[in-house]
Structures are given as structure tokens and as C-alpha cells.
Write a protein that holds these residues in place. Structure first.
Motif, mmCIF file in Angstrom:
data_model
loop_
_atom_site.group_PDB
_atom_site.id
_atom_site.type_symbol
_atom_site.label_atom_id
_atom_site.label_comp_id
_atom_site.label_asym_id
_atom_site.label_seq_id
_atom_site.Cartn_x
_atom_site.Cartn_y
_atom_site.Cartn_z
ATOM 1 N N LEU A 1 0.825 -1.206 0.000
ATOM 2 C CA LEU A 1 0.000 0.000 0.000
ATOM 3 C C LEU A 1 0.863 1.261 0.000
ATOM 4 O O LEU A 1 2.025 1.241 0.387
ATOM 5 N N ASP A 2 0.223 2.314 -0.452
ATOM 6 C CA ASP A 2 0.851 3.625 -0.386
ATOM 7 C C ASP A 2 0.877 4.047 1.086
ATOM 8 O O ASP A 2 0.058 3.584 1.876
ATOM 9 N N SER B 1 4.310 7.302 -2.701
ATOM 10 C CA SER B 1 4.242 7.108 -4.152
ATOM 11 C C SER B 1 4.388 8.430 -4.884
ATOM 12 O O SER B 1 5.101 8.511 -5.892
ATOM 13 N N ASN C 1 0.249 0.099 -8.090
ATOM 14 C CA ASN C 1 -0.876 0.781 -7.451
ATOM 15 C C ASN C 1 -1.928 1.078 -8.505
ATOM 16 O O ASN C 1 -1.627 1.626 -9.559
ATOM 17 N N ILE C 2 -3.151 0.718 -8.218
ATOM 18 C CA ILE C 2 -4.202 0.793 -9.237
ATOM 19 C C ILE C 2 -4.445 2.232 -9.704
ATOM 20 O O ILE C 2 -4.746 2.461 -10.877
ATOM 21 N N ALA C 3 -4.263 3.209 -8.811
ATOM 22 C CA ALA C 3 -4.511 4.602 -9.198
ATOM 23 C C ALA C 3 -3.515 5.048 -10.263
ATOM 24 O O ALA C 3 -3.864 5.781 -11.193
ATOM 25 N N ILE C 4 -2.268 4.573 -10.134
ATOM 26 C CA ILE C 4 -1.220 4.943 -11.094
ATOM 27 C C ILE C 4 -1.505 4.329 -12.452
ATOM 28 O O ILE C 4 -1.506 5.003 -13.479
ATOM 29 N N PHE D 1 -4.260 3.201 -13.524
ATOM 30 C CA PHE D 1 -5.504 3.754 -14.063
ATOM 31 C C PHE D 1 -5.221 5.077 -14.764
ATOM 32 O O PHE D 1 -5.709 5.326 -15.873
ATOM 33 N N LEU E 1 -2.431 6.114 -16.089
ATOM 34 C CA LEU E 1 -1.676 5.890 -17.334
ATOM 35 C C LEU E 1 -2.573 5.333 -18.430
ATOM 36 O O LEU E 1 -2.548 5.794 -19.577
ATOM 37 N N ILE F 1 -4.980 -3.255 -15.701
ATOM 38 C CA ILE F 1 -4.914 -4.427 -14.825
ATOM 39 C C ILE F 1 -3.599 -5.171 -15.039
ATOM 40 O O ILE F 1 -2.989 -5.653 -14.092
ATOM 41 N N TYR G 1 -0.693 -3.369 -13.250
ATOM 42 C CA TYR G 1 -0.951 -3.415 -11.812
ATOM 43 C C TYR G 1 -0.715 -4.824 -11.271
ATOM 44 O O TYR G 1 0.038 -5.026 -10.321
ATOM 45 N N MET H 1 2.277 -5.975 -8.817
ATOM 46 C CA MET H 1 1.756 -6.369 -7.507
ATOM 47 C C MET H 1 2.146 -7.818 -7.204
ATOM 48 O O MET H 1 2.668 -8.125 -6.130
ATOM 49 N N PHE I 1 -8.152 2.123 -4.594
ATOM 50 C CA PHE I 1 -8.006 3.292 -5.454
ATOM 51 C C PHE I 1 -7.985 4.566 -4.616
ATOM 52 O O PHE I 1 -8.871 4.801 -3.797
ATOM 53 N N GLN J 1 -0.735 11.696 -9.910
ATOM 54 C CA GLN J 1 -0.125 10.958 -11.021
ATOM 55 C C GLN J 1 -0.435 11.645 -12.341
ATOM 56 O O GLN J 1 0.463 11.891 -13.146
#
Lengths: 358, 166
Positions: free
Chosen positions: A50-51, A139, A227-230, A232, A234, A285, A288, A292, B8, B16
Motif C-alpha cells: 500500500l501507499d 508514491s 498501485n491501481i490509481a497509477i 488507471f 496511465l 490491470i 498493476y 503487484m 483506489f 499521477q
């Protein structure tokens, strides 16, 4: 070639170093209970994935001391709340800022009262309000550091090109990669006439993902690209660029597929439309999950060394962990390549021109 | 999926996007454009240099061919010259021989003519001398003959006889 060797050496050195730290922690514990050790390793892995709001290099579990530094927390909650993450004391206490109380729960900030009560619902989610969190987390810090490194490296390379056609320094290592991306990724997928427009994005995304993947392999414990936010963000940029560069032909192939009977056209349209969204989703996905998974496997193997607690098992696991980290080095490059390659492929679909119906 | 959504973080997403776009713009301006242009220029340069080398090679080849041709021509010309010279030489010798022969012939003819003339004049001279000698002799004879009358008459008679016979 030399750079590659250095990277390996660095990884090995840091790897050994990080294990020493953990080994010391374990010895201090005195009576190791297998179950608690396993839970501890699991927690450590989860925590790592996790962040976090502070940058911890390693922790001493016995004294409860953490070695690292805290990062600024920025919250949007009745205005902007700006304070240092040291107020949380690594999640152990409630942070107070301008009369508001915040508590860390699983690395996420919740608004709470002075006692820091967190109530959970049936799905084990806290019921407390989660304020919008724009903190400079670990992050974000790594993104900034990577960005600065990339800028220095490539602006330096550009400067070196001004002096003459032969680049010097680190650019010698980076130049073939840039040429590879241009000649093997951009031109074959997008086409010689239109690739130029997409080169900056492809190059940036490749090096960004690659460097962050490599940073993830250091014992700094950063898991940015996992990390899914990153991913996502991109994938979203790739998606937006694709849709905005889509020509008539591209949209025609989505909504009114040429060369098939009308009922098929009607059936194909929603499928194609779904595909438009699925493509970047898969991109998100894939990166990530790969990173992961790599982190989980590697950390679990390192954890196994301490679970075995004997020479044969531990050394065998060490060899295994070493082999996996070598593979992860490859995966770091491979995932960056795949992300760039597929982005180029989607751009290629969007700008493709062809007359023949199929 | 639940874990994904739970993991998320909008803040991280926001940073980002912002930082990545900033990095993209900065790199595009300060790094990618100059680097890609420099690479393109370099490749063009290499391509041009190779083309130039190829052209130079071709030119050299054509020059060599030219040289070869010129050499051949020169050689042929030399052969011709030598042949001509040889011919001229032969002709000159032949001419000279012929001329010499003609001159010699002329000279011989002249000499013969001169000899004939000399001979003629010598004969004429001899004739004259013989005539004058004869006359002198005749005179002496006649003088002797005519010194008496008988003899004169006898002569006239013999002469008349000759004349009658004729």
C-alpha cells in the motif's frame, strides 16, 4: 551492458542489506512464535504494497521505532488541511489539525473524533468520512523523484546532442532504447507517417513505468506501478489519446463495421464499443497485477527465509528469492515494454487508413 | 474488484495525472524533440554520407573505365603511328631508290647521247680530214697528171668513157 550489471549488483547489495535489518529484528524478538511471525510477515507485505503517508526505510518492531521521514498531508476538508504525517505517529495516534481529528486506518485517513474511534460496517469498511486526500504520499514522492531523474537524464542527453551527433554519458545507454522504441514499437504499429506525434508519450510512459518498476525492486519499498490509481491514470491517458486521434475509419469500424451484413453490424457495434473500454482496462490491470504479484512473491520468499529458520531451508529460499528478483528485473522492463507496445498498437488502430473492406 | 476500488486513491490518481502530464510536457519540450531531431539528423547525415560514398565509387568506376578507354585509344594510336611511320619509311626508301634509278638512267642516256655525238663529230672530223687529205692527194695527183698533155688527154678520155658508160 555495464549499467545492467551495476543495477544487478546494486539490487543484490540492497537485498542483503534489507535482510540483515529484518534478521536483527527477528533475533531481538527472543521467542519466535511461528503463527505471529507469519502474521507479521503478511502484515509487512500488505503494508508494503500500500501507499503510505510517511517514508519508512525499516522499523524496529521491538522498540516500535521507525527509521524514515514523514511527508506532508494535504486534505480537502472544510478548506485545505495541511500538516505533517508525523502527527499520526505511524498510525498510532489521532492527528489534530485546526480542530479536526484524523485517524489512519489501513493507510487511509478517516475523519474521526478526539478519541480516534473507528467503527466498522458489515464489510469491515469504516463508517467514518474519508476526506479527499491530496497528500504527498510515498508514491507521489517517488513519482516526483523519478520525474526529476528522468528530466535530468533526458534533458542532459538533449544537451549533449547539441554539441555533436554522438551522445556522451548515460545517453549512450538510453539512446539505443529510444531508437528501439521508435523503430520497433512506434513505426511498425502506428505507421511511418503518423508516429512522430505519439513519440513523446510513448517514450515518457516507457521510461516512467520502467524506472518506477526498477525503484520498486529496491528495498526502499516503493510499489508505485503496482498501485491501481497509477496504472488507471496511465491507461486513462492512453485511452484519451486513442479516442482523440481516432479518425473516421476508426469510428466506422466501431459503430458500423464495413463489409458485414446489417444485422451483424448491429450486433458488432456494442461489442466493439465495449472493446474500446476493455483495451485500456486490460492495460491498467496487466501492469498493476504483474507488479503487484511480483512484489508479493518476492516479499513472501524473503519472508520464508525467516519462517524456515534453518540453514538449508533458508539458503534454498534465498536462492529462490534471488532468482525471482532476477526475473522481476526482466518483468520490470517487460511490463514497461508491453504497456508502450500496446499503447502504440491502440494509437495505430485509431489512425489506421485502409480502403479495402474486411 | 472490491479490493481494486478500495485500493483506489483519488489523491494519488490526481497527482499521477498532474505530475505525469507535467513531465510529459517538460520532456517533450526539453528532451524528446531535440533528441529525436538529433537522431533523425544524424541518420540523415549517415545516409547522405553513404550515398555520397556510393556515388563517388560509381564515379571512380566510370573514371577508371574512361582511363582504360583512353589508354586503349592511345595504344591504338601509337600502333597506327608506328605502322604509318613504317609505311612512310618503306615508301621513302622505295621512292629514293626509284629516283636514283631514274637519275642514273638519265645520266646513262645522256652519256650515251654524248658518246654518240662525240662519235658523230669524230667521224665528221675524220671525214673532213680524209676529204682534205684526198683532195690534197688528188691535187698532187692531178698536178702530176696534168703536167703533160698526154696524160691530160688520157684522163679526159677515161672520164668520158666513164660518163658514156653511165
Amino acid at each position: 551492458m555495464q549499467s545492467n550489471f551495476l543495477a544487478k549488483l546494486l539490487t543484490i547489495v540492497l537485498f542483503v542489506f534489507s535482510m540483515n535489518v529484518q534478521a536483527q529484528n527477528e533475533e531481538h524478538e527472543g521467542t519466535p512464535e511461528e503463527v505471529s511471525l507469519k502474521t507479521k510477515i503478511k502484515e509487512s507485505i500488505n503494508h508494503h504494497l500500500l501507499d503510505s503517508h510517511d517514508f519508512i526505510f525499516f522499523s524496529d518492531t521491538e522498540t516500535g521505532k521507525h527509521y524514515g521521514f514523514s511527508l506532508p498531508v494535504i486534505l480537502i476538508d472544510e478548506g485545505i488541511q495541511l500538516f505533517s504525517s508525523s502527527k499520526f505517529h505511524h498510525g498510532e495516534t489521532v492527528a489534530e489539525n485546526n480542530g479536526n481529528y484524523y485517524k489512519l486506518y489501513h493507510n487511509k485517513i478517516y475523519k474521526t473524533d478526539a478519541e480516534g474511534t473507528i467503527t466498522l460496517d458489515d464489510h469491515h469498511h469504516p463508517t467514518q468520512v474519508k476526506p479527499l486526500d491530496f497528500s504527498i504520499t510515498k508514491s507521489v514522492l517517488m513519482i516526483i523523484i523519478t520525474g526529476i531523474l528522468m528530466f535530468l537524464a533526458f534533458a542532459g542527453m538533449a544537451k549533449s546532442f547539441k554539441k555533436g551527433p554522438i551522445v556522451t554519458g548515460a545517453g549512450r545507454f538510453l539512446e539505443p532504447i529510444i531508437i528501439y522504441i521508435r523503430d520497433e514499437i512506434a513505426i511498425p504499429n502506428i505507421g511511418i507517417n503518423k508516429y512522430k506525434k505519439y513519440m513523446p508519450y510513448l517514450l515518457t510512459v516507457f521510461f516512467f513505468v520502467w524506472f518506477l518498476n526498477l525503484f520498486g525492486l529496491t528495498p526502499l519499498g516503493v510499489n508505485v506501478t503496482g498501485n491501481i490509481a497509477i496504472t488507471f491514470a496511465l491507461a486513462l491517458i492512453t485511452f484519451i489519446i486513442t479516442q482523440f486521434s481516432g479518425n473516421k475509419n476508426y469510428w466506422k469500424h466501431i459503430f458500423w463495421m464495413p463489409g458485414v451484413p446489417v444485422p451483424m453490424k448491429i450486433i458488432l457495434a456494442p461489442i466493439e464499443l465495449l472493446g474500446v473500454v476493455i483495451k485500456p482496462f486490460a492495460l491498467m490491470i496487466r501492469l498493476y497485477a504483474n507488479i503487484m504479484a511480483g512484489h508479493i512473491v518476492l516479499m513472501s520468499l524473503i519472508g520464508l527465509i525467516f519462517v524456515f529458520h534453518n540453514w538449508i531451508g533458508s539458503s534454498l529460499t534465498f536462492v529462490l528469492a534471488f532468482a525471482i528478483s532476477m526475473i522481476e528485473l526482466l518483468v520490470a522492463l517487460l511490463q514497461a515494454y508491453i504497456f508502450t507496445m500496446l499503447s502504440a498498437l491502440y494509437f495505430g488502430f485509431a489512425v489506421e487508413e485502409h480502403d479495402e473492406a474486411h | 474488484m472490491d479490493k481494486l476500488i478500495n485500493d483506489f486513491s483519488f489523491g494519488l490518481f490526481f497527482w499521477q495525472i498532474t505530475l505525469f502530464l507535467l513531465l510529459l510536457i517538460l520532456l517533450k519540450k526539453f528532451a524528446w524533440k531535440p533528441i529525436l531531431n538529433a537522431l533523425n539528423e544524424r541518420e540523415e547525415g549517415i545516409k547522405n554520407a553513404l550515398d555520397a560514398a556510393e556515388n563517388a565509387k560509381k564515379e571512380m568506376e566510370s573514371l577508371n573505365a574512361d582511363n582504360e578507354r583512353i589508354l586503349k585509344e592511345a595504344r591504338a594510336e601509337r600502333e597506327n603511328l608506328i605502322k604509318e611511320a613504317r609505311e612512310i619509311k618503306t615508301k621513302m626508301i622505295a621512292d629514293a631508290k626509284e629516283e636514283a634509278k631514274a637519275t642514273a638512267d638519265d645520266m646513262i642516256t645522256q652519256a650515251q647521247e654524248a658518246i654518240v655525238n662525240e662519235k658523230k663529230s669524230a667521224i665528221a672530223d675524220l671525214k673532213n680530214q680524209v676529204a682534205s687529205l684526198s683532195i690534197e692527194i688528188a691535187e698532187k695527183v692531178v698536178k702530176e697528171e696534168l703536167s703533160n698533155k698526154d696524160k691530160q688527154l688520157k684522163l679526159v678520155e677515161s672520164m668520158l668513157d666513164d660518163a658514156t658508160l653511165n
